[in-house]
Each structure stands twice: as C-alpha cells, then as structure tokens.
Scaffold this motif. Structure first.
Motif, PDB file in Angstrom:
ATOM      1  N   THR A  16       0.838  -1.192   0.000  1.00  8.13           N
ATOM      2  CA  THR A  16       0.000   0.000   0.000  1.00  8.13           C
ATOM      3  C   THR A  16       0.880   1.250   0.000  1.00  8.13           C
ATOM      4  N   THR A  17       0.286   2.377  -0.356  1.00  6.07           N
ATOM      5  CA  THR A  17       0.987   3.656  -0.246  1.00  6.07           C
ATOM      6  C   THR A  17       0.094   4.629   0.505  1.00  6.07           C
ATOM      7  N   ARG A  18       0.718   5.428   1.370  1.00  3.24           N
ATOM      8  CA  ARG A  18       0.002   6.397   2.186  1.00  3.24           C
ATOM      9  C   ARG A  18       0.713   7.736   2.086  1.00  3.24           C
ATOM     10  N   THR A  19      -0.070   8.803   2.215  1.00  4.61           N
ATOM     11  CA  THR A  19       0.546  10.129   2.242  1.00  4.61           C
ATOM     12  C   THR A  19       1.323  10.330   3.534  1.00  4.61           C
ATOM     13  N   ALA A  20       0.825   9.739   4.625  1.00  4.07           N
ATOM     14  CA  ALA A  20       1.539   9.852   5.899  1.00  4.07           C
ATOM     15  C   ALA A  20       1.295   8.605   6.729  1.00  4.07           C
ATOM     16  N   VAL A  21       2.322   8.212   7.448  1.00  2.00           N
ATOM     17  CA  VAL A  21       2.205   7.142   8.435  1.00  2.00           C
ATOM     18  C   VAL A  21       2.766   7.670   9.748  1.00  2.00           C
ATOM     19  N   VAL A  22       2.001   7.475  10.827  1.00  2.00           N
ATOM     20  CA  VAL A  22       2.410   7.894  12.168  1.00  2.00           C
ATOM     21  C   VAL A  22       2.686   6.635  12.976  1.00  2.00           C
ATOM     22  N   TYR A  23       3.901   6.484  13.471  1.00  2.00           N
ATOM     23  CA  TYR A  23       4.252   5.315  14.282  1.00  2.00           C
ATOM     24  C   TYR A  23       4.487   5.788  15.716  1.00  2.00           C
ATOM     25  N   ASP A  24       3.576   5.408  16.607  1.00  2.00           N
ATOM     26  CA  ASP A  24       3.740   5.698  18.030  1.00  2.00           C
ATOM     27  C   ASP A  24       4.543   4.563  18.653  1.00  2.00           C
ATOM     28  N   ALA A  60       8.441  -3.248  11.883  1.00  3.79           N
ATOM     29  CA  ALA A  60       7.422  -2.241  11.610  1.00  3.79           C
ATOM     30  C   ALA A  60       8.044  -0.987  11.020  1.00  3.79           C
ATOM     31  N   LEU A  61       9.207  -0.590  11.531  1.00  9.51           N
ATOM     32  CA  LEU A  61       9.900   0.578  10.979  1.00  9.51           C
ATOM     33  C   LEU A  61      10.207   0.375   9.498  1.00  9.51           C
ATOM     34  N   GLY A  62      10.692  -0.810   9.156  1.00 10.15           N
ATOM     35  CA  GLY A  62      11.019  -1.087   7.767  1.00 10.15           C
ATOM     36  C   GLY A  62       9.805  -1.060   6.873  1.00 10.15           C
ATOM     37  N   ARG A  63       8.698  -1.592   7.361  1.00  7.11           N
ATOM     38  CA  ARG A  63       7.487  -1.659   6.539  1.00  7.11           C
ATOM     39  C   ARG A  63       6.879  -0.286   6.319  1.00  7.11           C
ATOM     40  N   ILE A  64       6.797   0.518   7.385  1.00 12.14           N
ATOM     41  CA  ILE A  64       6.146   1.814   7.227  1.00 12.14           C
ATOM     42  C   ILE A  64       7.008   2.766   6.415  1.00 12.14           C
ATOM     43  N   ALA A  65       8.336   2.626   6.500  1.00 13.74           N
ATOM     44  CA  ALA A  65       9.202   3.497   5.708  1.00 13.74           C
ATOM     45  C   ALA A  65       8.947   3.302   4.225  1.00 13.74           C
ATOM     46  N   GLY A  66       8.598   2.078   3.833  1.00 15.21           N
ATOM     47  CA  GLY A  66       8.322   1.812   2.426  1.00 15.21           C
ATOM     48  C   GLY A  66       6.908   2.133   2.011  1.00 15.21           C
ATOM     49  N   ALA A  67       6.018   2.364   2.981  1.00  8.88           N
ATOM     50  CA  ALA A  67       4.614   2.591   2.654  1.00  8.88           C
ATOM     51  C   ALA A  67       4.294   4.051   2.371  1.00  8.88           C
ATOM     52  N   VAL A  68       5.177   4.964   2.753  1.00 15.37           N
ATOM     53  CA  VAL A  68       4.917   6.390   2.551  1.00 15.37           C
ATOM     54  C   VAL A  68       5.234   6.769   1.106  1.00 15.37           C
ATOM     55  N   ASP A  69       4.292   7.466   0.476  1.00 15.25           N
ATOM     56  CA  ASP A  69       4.441   7.834  -0.926  1.00 15.25           C
ATOM     57  C   ASP A  69       5.338   9.062  -1.072  1.00 15.25           C
ATOM     58  N   GLY A  70       5.833   9.283  -2.296  1.00 16.09           N
ATOM     59  CA  GLY A  70       6.602  10.480  -2.564  1.00 16.09           C
ATOM     60  C   GLY A  70       5.794  11.729  -2.242  1.00 16.09           C
ATOM     61  N   GLY A  71       6.446  12.695  -1.612  1.00 16.33           N
ATOM     62  CA  GLY A  71       5.749  13.892  -1.165  1.00 16.33           C
ATOM     63  C   GLY A  71       5.088  13.735   0.182  1.00 16.33           C
ATOM     64  N   ALA A 119      16.435  -8.923 -15.580  1.00 22.40           N
ATOM     65  CA  ALA A 119      16.079  -7.511 -15.602  1.00 22.40           C
ATOM     66  C   ALA A 119      16.351  -6.934 -14.221  1.00 22.40           C
ATOM     67  N   ARG A 120      16.856  -5.719 -14.181  1.00 23.06           N
ATOM     68  CA  ARG A 120      17.156  -5.056 -12.912  1.00 23.06           C
ATOM     69  C   ARG A 120      16.439  -3.712 -12.891  1.00 23.06           C
ATOM     70  N   LEU A 121      15.636  -3.467 -11.871  1.00 25.51           N
ATOM     71  CA  LEU A 121      14.923  -2.209 -11.716  1.00 25.51           C
ATOM     72  C   LEU A 121      15.632  -1.360 -10.674  1.00 25.51           C
ATOM     73  N   SER A 122      15.986  -0.143 -11.052  1.00 24.59           N
ATOM     74  CA  SER A 122      16.709   0.748 -10.149  1.00 24.59           C
ATOM     75  C   SER A 122      15.888   1.960  -9.729  1.00 24.59           C
ATOM     76  N   ASP A 123      15.013   2.443 -10.619  1.00 27.19           N
ATOM     77  CA  ASP A 123      14.283   3.677 -10.349  1.00 27.19           C
ATOM     78  C   ASP A 123      13.106   3.426  -9.413  1.00 27.19           C
ATOM     79  N   PRO A 124      13.055   4.134  -8.285  1.00 24.63           N
ATOM     80  CA  PRO A 124      11.889   4.002  -7.404  1.00 24.63           C
ATOM     81  C   PRO A 124      10.627   4.485  -8.120  1.00 24.63           C
ATOM     82  N   ILE A 125       9.504   3.894  -7.765  1.00 28.60           N
ATOM     83  CA  ILE A 125       8.229   4.286  -8.357  1.00 28.60           C
ATOM     84  C   ILE A 125       7.485   5.264  -7.455  1.00 28.60           C
ATOM     85  N   ARG A 126       7.541   5.024  -6.153  1.00 26.18           N
ATOM     86  CA  ARG A 126       6.725   5.812  -5.237  1.00 26.18           C
ATOM     87  C   ARG A 126       7.362   7.144  -4.875  1.00 26.18           C
ATOM     88  N   TYR A 127       8.674   7.249  -5.089  1.00 30.19           N
ATOM     89  CA  TYR A 127       9.382   8.466  -4.713  1.00 30.19           C
ATOM     90  C   TYR A 127      10.652   8.552  -5.550  1.00 30.19           C
TER      91      TYR A 127
END
Length: 724
Positions: free
Chosen positions: A74-82, A91-102, A346-354
């Motif tokens: 999934t992608t989110r504009t913001a994730v808040v981890y308490d 959890a840190l690793g997962r949420i860091a990847g879930a935040v969208d560019g911007g 095939a090797r993908l280097s360019d991020p899609i979400r950011y």
C-alpha cells in the motif's frame, strides 16, 4: 511551532517527490497532540494516513504495530508510528516503504536521550528465560537515535518543550520529473500492458518477461523495494494468462503477492492461482508458467524445485525490508545457470513511489542494515582457518564498530534465506544471544549466532512441560513439551541458530574450525552444544561430521521451507551426556515407527542421514524363527510380507549410527522406502528407477544378504548355508 515544521517538510517533500521524516519526542499525550497538528498543517488527507499504535487518538486509520504487515503493498501520504509502547524494527522497515513520494513519516518516541534506557513490549520478547527485562541492553535504540540525529531529511521536535532540536530539511534544488515510459519498439505483449508501466525500468522488465512465452525459459527480475518488480510480474502474468496459459503464483505469504495480483486484476485478469511455496514447488496440476514472488525470502532447496518448471520467473528483493537473504544471489544463481533453462534478467533501479536518493530510504537502509554486506571478496580470498583469529563479539563491540557490525550482520543475511530487521535488534539487545567469529586481517570470514538455552527454574520447567510457550529455549522446549522429558531444561547449552562462511572462502573448513573453537571455549562450562535446522542430506552430514548426533526429527514440515527439522546434540558434561544418551537412544528406538507414520514422506536421503547421525543403533534381538523368515526372503523363497517386523528391525539397526559400508546408496534408499516407510512396491520401484516391481523385490532380497551375513546369529548363518 510543530505546525510550521510539518508544513515546511511537506512542501519540501512534494517539491522533489521525496519523503521527509518528523520525529516527535516526549510523553505520548503531547506527541499525539503534536502529530494531530502536524497532519493538519501538512494538509494530509486523513483517509490517506495510517496511525500505527496502541492508543487511537488520531482521526485516521489505526493499526497495531504487530499488524504493520497490512501496509505491505500500500501507499500512504503519511504514516504515524507511536513507538512509546514498542519499537518494532520490522514495523519501521514496513512503514518506511509505505509512505508515498511527497509524504511524511512521523515517529513518536520518548525523549531521545532517554529512549535507549526505556524498556517496552518488544524488549520483553527479548528477555527470554532465565533472563529478565533488566538484562536487555537497549543498544539497538541507541544506534537508531544516532542515525535519526545524523541523517538529512529528518526533523526532531520536542513536543513537551515545544522546541525544535533539528530542522532536518535538505533544501534541495528543483528537480524535473522523468518522462513517462515508452513501449519497446518490438513487443509481443499488448500495448496496454506497457501503458500500465510507471517507469522505463518497469517497462523493460515486462519486456524481459515476454521470454516466458518461449519453452524452457527463466526470467529473474531483481530490485530494491518499491521499484515495481511485483507490478511488472503482475502485468506479465496477466498477459500470459490472456494467451490461455495456466499461471501459478507463489510467495512466502499470500499478502506478499498482493501487488502482483492487483496489477493483474487492473488488466482484467482474474485467473491466476496461488499456492504456498512447499505446495507450489510440486508444480500442482502442471502449470504452464510459475511466478515466484519475493524469491529471495525462500530457501535455496525450495527454489531449486521450481527449475523443473518449463517457464518460471523469479522476482527478488535485493535489500529486503523484512528479510531477503542473499542465498538467492550467492548459491541459487549458479544452480539456475547450470539448469537447462534459458535465463533472462532484468534489474529495476528507479523508485516508483518516490524519487531516487530519497533521504528516508537512505536512513532506513542504514538504520536497519538493509544493505549490510560481508567483506568484499578480495579481502578474504586468501584466508585459511589456521590463520584466522577466533573472536567473541559482544554487542558493545558491534555497536562501537559500524564496519564490524555490517560485516557480521551482512554475512548472516547472505547465508540465511530470511534475516529481518528484528534480527538486528536481537543481535544487539537480546541477553541470551552470543556471536562468535573467525576474522582474517580484521574482516569477518565465518560467524555463528548462538542462543543460550536451558538452566530454567522448576516453575518455568513445569509451565513448559504443561505446554506453555517459553521463548528462546527451542531445544529444551521440544525435549520437554513434545518428548515429555520433565528435566530436559535443567542442563544449560548453546544452540547454533545460524552459522555462515563467506562465499569466497567456502569449502576450506571454516565452519568446522569455528565450531571446534566454540566447543573448546564452552567445554567445562556448559552441558551441551546443539542445533536445530531444516534437514537436508548435506546439512545433516555436516553436523554429524562435527560431532552432533540426531535426537529428534519433527513430524511436521516448516510452512516456509517445506523441510522437516532435525535437532542434534553434542554433550559436554555428565548432565549433557544424560540428556543426549536418553534422547539419542529413544530416537533410534522410535524412528522406524515414525517413518512408517508421520514421516512416511520424508526424503529417503534425509532419513538415511538422520539415522546415520543418531549414533545409537537399537538393539537387534530377533528370535531364531524370525531370523529364518529374514533369511528365507533374502537367500531363499520366503516372503517379506509374511512378517515385516524383523525386516524393519534389521534395516533400522543397520542404518542407525555408524555402520559398515555394506550397501549402495540405492539399496539403502530401498530399505528406507520399503521397510521403514512401508511404501507399496510399485511406488518404490518407480521412485528408485527399477525396471519393474519384480526387479525391485529381487533387489531387496539381494540387499538383505550382506545384512544377514554382518548381523545374523549363528542360527541365521546356518539357515543361510542351506541355500548355498
């Protein structure tokens, strides 16, 4: 002030399609208030934000930290981890990847100077008996705090004092967004497939996957997280299914393949089917094409099974957020190259979400060691065990030396198919873990991660015996709760959790040398040295050659690897001898019956290896009459089916523990499959490539003759002479 900080971070993030991180410190209440204000000031839609925490005070979706996996794909504009209740590295690793560019990642924590000393829920999982919460070190969070204060793109705001400790903005130059991807000049998949791609990298990967239309083809798609490899696989899978091909998808967990299925669904394909890896490895219903998503998170032995497919694609994460062991690159790549399949890559280097170079991704890679690597090959290429230095590496040593930490952890990542951020915290903080290494010129060549087990008090042992789950004591738990040994958790031992040797220094004896050094260190202080692992013939033989004896084989397969687990012990004291001897003898006594029941599908070579490593052959006490039955079926016209029991006893006696080199490998497999696992004759003949069932039956008789000669009583030998 937090409103201004959050608004500025969001504006900067949007301007360059990167993410920014806002760390709010202080009490939970003030941090939640500040987070609420920050989300509003940053103009984050509340339906596009997720709060990871145990207390729900923000007007957005809330998940518990242990459910952070729901954010995968999934992608989110913001994730808040308490993180006040628990700082869970996965959890840190997962949420860091879930935040969208911007977007923004908000981390709520106690004051950073105090945080390493705070003990919370995740720490409790590290305080395994007989250790207490006070024994957990807090080194992981100390290192985490250092990275938060060092990396660009991370603002730190004291919510209690309402003061800004660190601005964190990078003030980047304006950036031009890359143009949309273009379809290749020539392609077989329809145009709409390439129109669905989001980067040129992804379009190139889809083009590479067109090779699966040809026979005997394999395609490897490799990328870091967030580059769209699973989406590319989903687009290609949909196109292949539209051509009428039966497409099977597998992944470590169904949710791991959600993105693949979603992209296929977007193209109107709903005919893909999913199976768990151990099931998919058998290629059920003979699929036309197999997609192995997140292949790096599967053991190499299981990956090899997919080489029997006519068309197979492997998508693999280079630096995994939740474990992407490098066995795929280090060991499986060679086996794939040696297969009969034509391999494309095939090797993908360019991020899609950011955007590339996103500071939050750079921080996550360092903080969680997602890109940890062993030393480069030339540094250890000339290493020998005799020249290596044996070192006991403490968590303080690792914390003080980033290069040492990255080499040691990187070697564990490369060697094991699943090493995750939680393992980094365990390595640095867990009081029951020990790390031992062989180093060449200061660089880690071989490493063993060890767990102290046993030495439990009577109350804990009673709880374990009654079926209670006691963390961190795997071998005593199995011997106590499953094998009903009430005193098995009294002796103290070290269990080898993982052992790894640099791929450039393998087959030189480093692993055995390291085990020998550990044994010398603990002899006289501990009661046993042990190991539990997914059994393969090669691994069982390795541990057997290093002095470990089989005491148990699990009766259920591992859901991920599809392997049965073996437990082996090396006794170091009288107390250890007592536990070892009891369970080794009982294993040898019961394993023939277990092979005919719960383990009737255990690979024959795994069974042979486990039996040979038992080192406690069951007593062979056949009556004269039963010896005549065995002799009659081997030397004469008798029938095995008349009384199978003595045949089973003879086979078990021969195969268990050290035995003379009387039979070929094929003959020993015949003993296992027919006499111990009681397969029907046709199945055995087919599995062992006998021309006919009759030939298989005659082969069993021939195999029994040298066993009668070696183990038979005078009465048995006299009976055999009747057929001379």
């Amino acid at each position: 002030m937090v409103r201004e900080v959050a608004a500025a971070l969001r504006e900067e993030a949007e301007s360059v399609n990167e993410r920014r991180m806002l760390v709010l410190t202080g009490s939970r209440e003030t941090c939640l208030d500040a987070a609420d204000a920050a989300l509003s000031a940053a103009d984050v839609p509340r339906d596009d934000a997720t709060h990871l925490g145990t207390v729900g005070r923000l007007d957005c979706e809330r998940l518990r930290p242990r459910d952070s996996g729901d954010l995968l794909g999934t992608t989110r504009t913001a994730v808040v981890y308490d993180a006040h209740d628990e700082c869970r590295p996965n959890a840190l690793g997962r949420i860091a990847g879930a935040v969208d560019g911007g977007g923004l990642l908000l981390l709520l924590a106690p004051h950073l100077d105090d945080w390493p000393r705070v003990r919370e829920d995740f720490d409790e999982s590290l305080a395994v008996p007989p250790f207490s919460l006070a024994d957990v070190t807090g080194h992981f969070r100390r290192r985490l705090v250092d990275t938060l204060r060092a990396h660009p793109g991370i603002s730190i705001y004291d919510a209690d004092a309402q003061s800004l400790e660190r601005d964190g903005r990078t003030r980047p130059a304006p950036r031009i967004r890359p143009p949309p991807p273009e379809p290749p000049a020539d392609h077989d998949f329809p145009e709409r497939a390439y129109n669905a791609c989001r980067t040129q990298d992804q379009a190139d990967a889809v083009r590479a996957l067109e090779a699966l239309r040809e026979p005997d083809a394999a395609v490897v798609v490799e990328a870091d997280r967030g580059r769209g490899k699973s989406s590319a696989a989903g687009i290609a899978a949909a196109c292949l299914a539209d051509e009428g091909l039966d497409v099977l998808v597998t992944a470590p967990r169904k949710r791991s393949a959600d993105e693949l299925f979603e992209r296929a669904d977007e193209l109107g394909c709903d005919s893909l089917r999913f199976e768990k890896p151990p099931v998919a490895a058998d290629l059920p219903d003979d699929p036309d094409v197999v997609f192995v998503d997140e292949a790096a998170a599967l053991p190499v032995r299981l990956l090899e099974s997919f080489l029997d497919a006519d068309h197979v694609a492997f998508t693999t994460t280079v630096h995994g957020y939740e474990g992407a062991g490098r066995g795929f690159d280090v060991r499986f790549r060679d086996r794939l190259a040696d297969s009969d399949l034509d391999v494309a890559e095939a090797r993908l280097s360019d991020p899609i979400r950011y955007a590339a170079g996103d500071p939050v991704e750079v921080w996550a890679f360092r903080a969680l060691l997602l890109d940890a690597r062993p030393p480069v090959d030339p540094l250890v290429a000339d290493a020998t065990p005799e020249d290596a230095t044996y070192d006991a590496l403490t968590s303080e040593d690792l914390l003080a030396d980033e290069t040492l930490l990255r080499e040691a952890f990187g070697l564990l990542v490369y060697a094991h198919y699943r090493t995750e951020p939680n393992d980094l915290a365990r390595l640095l903080d867990a009081p029951n873990l020990r790390l031992r290494a062989l180093r060449h010129d200061g660089h880690v060549v071989s490493v063993a991660l060890l767990a102290r087990e046993g030495g439990l008090d009577s109350e804990t042992r009673e709880e374990m015996y009654a079926g209670g789950r006691i963390l961190g004591n795997m071998i005593p738990d199995v011997l106590t709760s499953q094998l009903r040994d009430a005193d098995a958790a009294v002796p103290v031992g070290w269990r080898v959790m993982r052992i790894a040797t640099h791929h450039a220094a393998r087959s030189r004896g480093f692993g055995s040398h390291l085990l020998g050094e550990i044994r010398r260190e603990i002899a006289g202080d501990l009661d046993w040295f042990g190991v539990g692992y997914g059994a393969t013939p090669e691994l069982v033989s390795f541990w057997d050659e290093n002095g470990f004896d089989t005491v148990h084989v699990s009766t259920t397969r591992n859901d991920m690897s599809g392997e049965y687990s073996a437990i082996m012990l090396d006794p170091l004291s009288e107390a250890g001898e007592a536990v070892h001897d009891h369970h080794a003898e009982w294993f040898a006594d019961r394993i023939p019956d277990v092979l005919g029941d719960a383990l009737d599908d255990l690979d024959a070579d795994v069974a042979r290896a486990c039996l040979a490593a038992a080192d406690a052959p069951p007593a062979l006490s056949l009556t004269d009459h039963r010896w005549r039955v065995v002799v009659g079926a081997s030397y004469g016209p008798g029938l095995y089916a008349a009384d199978p029991a003595p045949f089973r006893a003879l086979a078990a006696h021969h195969l268990t523990g050290p035995h003379p080199d009387l039979l070929t490998d094929r003959e020993e497999r015949l003993l296992v499959r027919k006499l111990l696992q009681t397969e029907d004759w046709d199945a055995v003949a087919d599995a062992l490539d006998y021309h006919s069932t009759g030939q298989c039956m005659r082969a069993l008789g021939s195999a029994l003759e040298p066993l009668v000669d070696e183990y038979g009583t005078p009465a048995a030998h006299e009976e055999a002479r009747r057929y001379d």
